[in-house]
Design an enzyme around this catalytic site. Structure first.
Site, PDB file in Angstrom:
ATOM      1  CG  HIS A   1      44.031  38.290  52.131  1.00 29.96           C
ATOM      2  ND1 HIS A   1      44.127  39.148  51.130  1.00 29.96           N
ATOM      3  CD2 HIS A   1      43.361  37.365  51.643  1.00 29.96           C
ATOM      4  CE1 HIS A   1      43.825  38.609  50.060  1.00 29.96           C
ATOM      5  NE2 HIS A   1      43.036  37.438  50.217  1.00 29.96           N
TER       6      HIS A   1
ATOM      7  NE  ARG B   1      32.402  40.462  40.114  1.00 23.99           N
ATOM      8  CZ  ARG B   1      31.736  41.292  39.616  1.00 23.99           C
ATOM      9  NH1 ARG B   1      30.532  41.262  39.110  1.00 23.99           N
ATOM     10  NH2 ARG B   1      32.066  42.545  40.087  1.00 23.99           N
ATOM     11  CE  LYS B   2      29.568  43.043  35.543  1.00 21.90           C
ATOM     12  NZ  LYS B   2      28.686  44.319  35.858  1.00 21.90           N
TER      13      LYS B   2
HETATM   14  P1  A3P Z   1      35.623  41.942  40.258  1.00 26.47           P
HETATM   15  O1  A3P Z   1      34.832  41.028  41.095  1.00 26.47           O
HETATM   16  O2  A3P Z   1      35.166  43.159  40.600  1.00 26.47           O
HETATM   17  O3  A3P Z   1      35.606  41.493  38.858  1.00 26.47           O
HETATM   18  P2  A3P Z   1      41.505  39.366  44.429  1.00 26.47           P
HETATM   19  O4  A3P Z   1      42.452  39.086  43.445  1.00 26.47           O
HETATM   20  O5  A3P Z   1      41.856  40.160  45.355  1.00 26.47           O
HETATM   21  O6  A3P Z   1      40.463  37.859  44.786  1.00 26.47           O
HETATM   22  O7  A3P Z   1      40.384  40.216  43.666  1.00 26.47           O
HETATM   23  C1  A3P Z   1      39.536  39.791  42.581  1.00 26.47           C
HETATM   24  C2  A3P Z   1      39.019  40.957  41.913  1.00 26.47           C
HETATM   25  O8  A3P Z   1      40.220  41.459  41.008  1.00 26.47           O
HETATM   26  C3  A3P Z   1      37.809  40.757  40.845  1.00 26.47           C
HETATM   27  O9  A3P Z   1      37.113  41.971  40.667  1.00 26.47           O
HETATM   28  C4  A3P Z   1      38.598  40.083  39.401  1.00 26.47           C
HETATM   29  O10 A3P Z   1      37.632  40.210  38.371  1.00 26.47           O
HETATM   30  C5  A3P Z   1      39.782  41.199  39.509  1.00 26.47           C
HETATM   31  N1  A3P Z   1      40.735  40.819  38.686  1.00 26.47           N
HETATM   32  C6  A3P Z   1      41.369  39.671  38.860  1.00 26.47           C
HETATM   33  N2  A3P Z   1      42.382  39.336  37.898  1.00 26.47           N
HETATM   34  C7  A3P Z   1      42.289  40.691  37.381  1.00 26.47           C
HETATM   35  C8  A3P Z   1      43.290  41.409  36.314  1.00 26.47           C
HETATM   36  N3  A3P Z   1      44.371  40.504  35.692  1.00 26.47           N
HETATM   37  N4  A3P Z   1      43.269  42.481  36.136  1.00 26.47           N
HETATM   38  C9  A3P Z   1      42.299  43.368  36.611  1.00 26.47           C
HETATM   39  N5  A3P Z   1      41.107  42.912  37.652  1.00 26.47           N
HETATM   40  C10 A3P Z   1      41.598  41.678  37.890  1.00 26.47           C
END
Ligand code: A3P
Length: 326
Positions: free
Chosen positions: A139, A292-293
């Site tokens: 990050h 999540r979504k």
């Molecule tokens: P939302 O909170 O908008 O749903 P990170 O992986 O950087 O922590 O980011 C998390 C975000 O990516 C979350 O977004 C999560 O739902 C989404 N995410 C995780 N896995 C995913 C996937 N396989 N495809 C699309 N989005 C995904």
């Protein structure tokens, strides 16, 4: 590396004396949840993360074939990790029945340099990364890695997400970590911190621009991807990623439907349903909170028109002339 093997909680006692001296000379800030941050090389870190960044800067020796997946938190890192592992593994694994992603989550297979690998030491045991290419994630903004990577041809994939969706995703994530309801007051405090840049790994503008500019200067080293484009045209984007990583899909693989199989395997629905992604990891954090979504534009359900306007104005001002748009 399996995150279950990591220490349960590394506290401020792991900060070296040298780092404590450095911290006392840096700009500091207490965030909306009372966490102390300090600004090092233009980026806000908590003390443990700063120690990891310093360890990384002191000890990381890049190999030419290294691949680093970079992202601002909550930009879809988990998805990018899963896709990259699936792309790199496909020559070894003909089926998905015994896939490494079934026994270890995306974050276990592609650990963060400053948060996991170099968290405690500038000379960690990297024996687990014996198979090449080594896959890491971070990050950190690109300028934090600049000196360490400057003569290396290693590849960096940067995943960028709409700032407003990133904020909302982070709001839910922070609430989930603290096992709290996502309250309006927390959102408002995070919004202010986002806007003025005094947020963990912020300011987001300088951060995104560090990767954006480099991707224009050297597209062979930095691939700039966007979450929204991955959602909109996943087939095109995964093929772009595979090409950049030097493992393009063959015609036979495409004809056999492998592109769609990987996309389905790495879909939010599938990954979040895997047993391995339901367990707790270090810090007692639930792996399932990374899913999540996964929608584009979810911010519209939470930000007021005033918040939207304020962020739009800041984005316009900060990105002016860069060619990058949200
Ligand atoms: P939302 O909170 O908008 O749903 P990170 O992986 O950087 O922590 O980011 C998390 C975000 O990516 C979350 O977004 C999560 O739902 C989404 N995410 C995780 N896995 C995913 C996937 N396989 N495809 C699309 N989005 C995904």
């Amino acid at each position: 590396m399996d995150l279950k093997e990591l220490p349960s909680n590394v506290g401020d006692d792991k900060i070296s004396e040298e780092t404590n001296i450095l911290i006392s000379s840096l700009p500091s800030h207490t965030d909306f949840q009372g966490k102390k941050l300090c600004n090092y090389q233009g980026c806000w870190y908590n003390y443990t993360t700063l120690q990891g960044v310093l360890n990384f800067q002191a000890g990381f020796k890049p190999q030419d074939t290294d691949i680093i997946l970079a992202s601002y938190p909550k930009s879809g890192t988990t998805w990018l990790k899963a896709l990259t592992v699936a792309l790199m593994e496909r020559s070894k694994n003909q089926s998905f029945d015994h896939h490494p992603l079934l026994s270890n989550g995306p974050h276990g297979l592609v650990p963060f340099l400053e948060l996991h690998v170099y968290r405690e030491s500038s000379s960690p045991n990297l024996a687990k990364f014996s198979s090449l290419p080594r896959l890491f994630s971070t990050h950190m903004p690109l300028h934090a890695m600049h000196e360490t990577l400057k003569d290396s041809p290693c590849k960096i994939v940067y995943l960028c997400r709409d700032v407003k969706d990133t904020l909302i995703s982070w709001w839910f994530f922070r609430s989930a970590i603290h096992k709290m309801e996502p309250t309006r007051s927390l959102l408002e405090a995070m919004f202010e911190a986002f806007c003025n840049g005094t947020i963990y790994y912020g300011p987001i503008w300088e951060y995104v621009l560090s990767y954006w500019r480099r991707s224009l200067e050297d597209p062979k080293q930095v691939l700039f991807m966007r979450y929204e484009e991955m959602k909109e045209e996943p087939r095109g984007q995964i093929k772009r990623l595979a090409e950049f990583l030097g493992c393009p899909f063959t015609k036979e693989e495409e004809d056999n439907g492998l592109v769609d199989e990987i996309l389905e395997f790495c879909s939010l629905r599938n990954l979040s349903g895997l047993e391995v992604n339901k367990i707790k990891i270090f810090n007692k954090m639930d792996r399932k909170i990374f899913f999540r979504k996964g929608e584009v534009g979810d911010w519209k359900n939470y930000l007021t028109p005033e918040m939207e306007n304020k962020l739009d104005m800041i984005i316009q001002e900060k990105l002016q002339g860069s060619g990058l748009k949200f």
